[in-house]
Write a protein that holds these residues in place. Structure first.
Motif, mmCIF file in Angstrom:
data_model
loop_
_atom_site.group_PDB
_atom_site.id
_atom_site.type_symbol
_atom_site.label_atom_id
_atom_site.label_comp_id
_atom_site.label_asym_id
_atom_site.label_seq_id
_atom_site.Cartn_x
_atom_site.Cartn_y
_atom_site.Cartn_z
ATOM 1 N N ALA A 41 37.230 31.817 31.194
ATOM 2 C CA ALA A 41 36.480 33.078 31.663
ATOM 3 C C ALA A 41 37.466 33.973 32.220
ATOM 4 O O ALA A 41 38.727 33.651 32.731
ATOM 5 N N SER A 42 36.983 35.388 32.513
ATOM 6 C CA SER A 42 37.664 35.997 33.125
ATOM 7 C C SER A 42 37.440 35.838 34.597
ATOM 8 O O SER A 42 36.660 35.209 35.054
ATOM 9 N N LEU A 43 38.562 36.332 35.422
ATOM 10 C CA LEU A 43 38.404 36.131 36.811
ATOM 11 C C LEU A 43 38.849 37.398 37.515
ATOM 12 O O LEU A 43 39.802 38.334 37.189
ATOM 13 N N GLU A 44 38.295 37.713 38.610
ATOM 14 C CA GLU A 44 38.474 38.976 39.686
ATOM 15 C C GLU A 44 38.291 38.517 40.922
ATOM 16 O O GLU A 44 37.281 37.948 41.443
ATOM 17 N N LEU A 45 39.418 38.385 41.929
ATOM 18 C CA LEU A 45 39.187 38.183 43.019
ATOM 19 C C LEU A 45 39.359 39.316 43.873
ATOM 20 O O LEU A 45 40.377 40.195 43.749
ATOM 21 N N GLN A 71 51.601 44.251 37.187
ATOM 22 C CA GLN A 71 51.643 43.094 36.257
ATOM 23 C C GLN A 71 52.367 42.020 36.988
ATOM 24 O O GLN A 71 53.411 42.093 37.595
ATOM 25 N N GLY A 72 51.881 40.661 37.064
ATOM 26 C CA GLY A 72 52.369 39.660 37.824
ATOM 27 C C GLY A 72 52.821 38.580 36.851
ATOM 28 O O GLY A 72 52.635 38.703 35.507
ATOM 29 N N ILE A 73 52.993 37.392 37.558
ATOM 30 C CA ILE A 73 53.379 36.181 36.681
ATOM 31 C C ILE A 73 51.985 35.280 36.360
ATOM 32 O O ILE A 73 50.975 35.925 36.913
ATOM 33 N N LYS A 74 52.237 34.548 35.307
ATOM 34 C CA LYS A 74 51.032 33.719 34.961
ATOM 35 C C LYS A 74 50.005 34.377 34.425
ATOM 36 O O LYS A 74 48.784 33.969 34.302
ATOM 37 N N GLY A 75 50.094 35.885 34.050
ATOM 38 C CA GLY A 75 49.124 36.490 33.246
ATOM 39 C C GLY A 75 48.372 37.218 34.303
ATOM 40 O O GLY A 75 47.073 37.600 33.716
ATOM 41 N N PHE A 76 48.552 37.191 35.371
ATOM 42 C CA PHE A 76 47.830 38.113 36.408
ATOM 43 C C PHE A 76 48.082 39.402 36.467
ATOM 44 O O PHE A 76 49.290 39.739 36.326
ATOM 45 N N GLU A 77 47.374 40.291 37.028
ATOM 46 C CA GLU A 77 47.284 41.651 37.073
ATOM 47 C C GLU A 77 46.623 42.091 38.348
ATOM 48 O O GLU A 77 45.632 41.555 38.525
ATOM 49 N N ASN A 93 42.356 44.339 43.871
ATOM 50 C CA ASN A 93 41.842 42.999 43.425
ATOM 51 C C ASN A 93 42.668 42.290 42.420
ATOM 52 O O ASN A 93 43.435 43.279 41.555
ATOM 53 N N LEU A 94 42.611 41.244 42.197
ATOM 54 C CA LEU A 94 43.490 40.301 41.540
ATOM 55 C C LEU A 94 42.568 39.977 40.132
ATOM 56 O O LEU A 94 41.561 39.786 40.384
ATOM 57 N N ARG A 95 43.232 40.187 38.923
ATOM 58 C CA ARG A 95 42.513 39.950 37.781
ATOM 59 C C ARG A 95 43.030 38.997 36.785
ATOM 60 O O ARG A 95 44.351 38.977 36.762
ATOM 61 N N LYS A 96 42.573 38.229 36.018
ATOM 62 C CA LYS A 96 42.957 37.622 34.982
ATOM 63 C C LYS A 96 42.193 37.314 33.777
ATOM 64 O O LYS A 96 40.871 37.134 34.175
#
Lengths: 115, 116
Positions: free
Chosen positions: B17-21, B58-64, B75-78
């Protein structure tokens, strides 16, 4: 390249005792920071060394806490005497350059429990 | 007063699933913004940072993460969460510009659980 290391990983002491936490920063990093996380709350800044000098110690809670960084390498944080509210996780971080906003690299933390 | 708010203490998502923090900050000047992750037994690891320029980072491990100045949010998303993403995530701000005062202000953290 070794990361930031902290010792011990856990410490359990009685109220009124003394505890000393140690942090070894990444080699060549002049900047060393201490942070603390109490009871699952925010991680809070304690102080910042540039080499052996204290740049900012505005976050130190009281005079029971003493931080040193002799020779600009490793640092110690002493709590004397420890109180119940000192329990928490103490993190150390280091970075390469103050003015360039280089990344702060964190250690795994020392979990301190005061009984 | 300077502060960082992470409204969600715990979040559970299914793998894939997608994620947003969420992260909101209150800061008087232009902030530098960071997301860190702490896996069990590990130190805080930097996922990404925003200093200036493109507001989508863009960050590591597929996060943005996306910086929205009008909403004071970062907000952080994946797009697709992996079981190994289960960890605690921290948003942090620091003073922008030079000056040598690099203390970070952290939010309380969001603990992410991932269901298989």
């Amino acid at each position: 390249e070794a990361g930031v290391t902290q010792f011990p990983s856990h410490s359990v002491i009685e109220k009124g005792q003394t505890v000393t936490l140690r942090c070894d920063p990444i080699s060549g990093h002049d900047n060393l920071y201490w942070y603390r996380r109490v009871m699952g709350k925010e991680i809070k800044f304690l102080l910042h060394f540039v080499k052996e000098s204290k740049q900012d110690e505005s976050g130190m809670p009281n005079n029971r806490f003493l931080a040193e960084r002799t020779g600009g390498t490793y640092s110690t944080l002493k709590v004397q005497p420890a109180e119940l509210e000192d329990s928490g996780v103490y993190f150390c971080a280091s970075s390469q350059d103050s003015y360039g906003w280089y990344t702060q690299y964190f250690g795994p933390g020392t979990r301190l429990t005061v009984l | 007063a300077q502060s960082v708010t992470q409204p969600d203490i715990h979040i559970t998502v299914s793998e894939g699933a997608s994620l947003e923090l969420r992260c909101n900050y209150s800061y008087g000047a232009t902030p530098y913004l960071f997301w860190y992750v702490q896996s069990p037994g590990q130190g805080l690891q930097l996922l990404l940072k925003y200093f200036s320029g493109d507001t989508l980072v863009q960050g590591i491990k597929g996060f943005e993460a996306e910086f929205k100045r009008s909403q004071s949010s970062f907000n952080l998303r994946k797009p697709s969460v992996h079981w190994s993403d289960a960890a605690e995530y921290f948003c942090a701000v620091g003073p922008g510009g030079s000056g040598g005062y690099n203390k970070l202000i952290f939010g309380a953290g969001t603990r992410l659980a991932v269901h298989p």
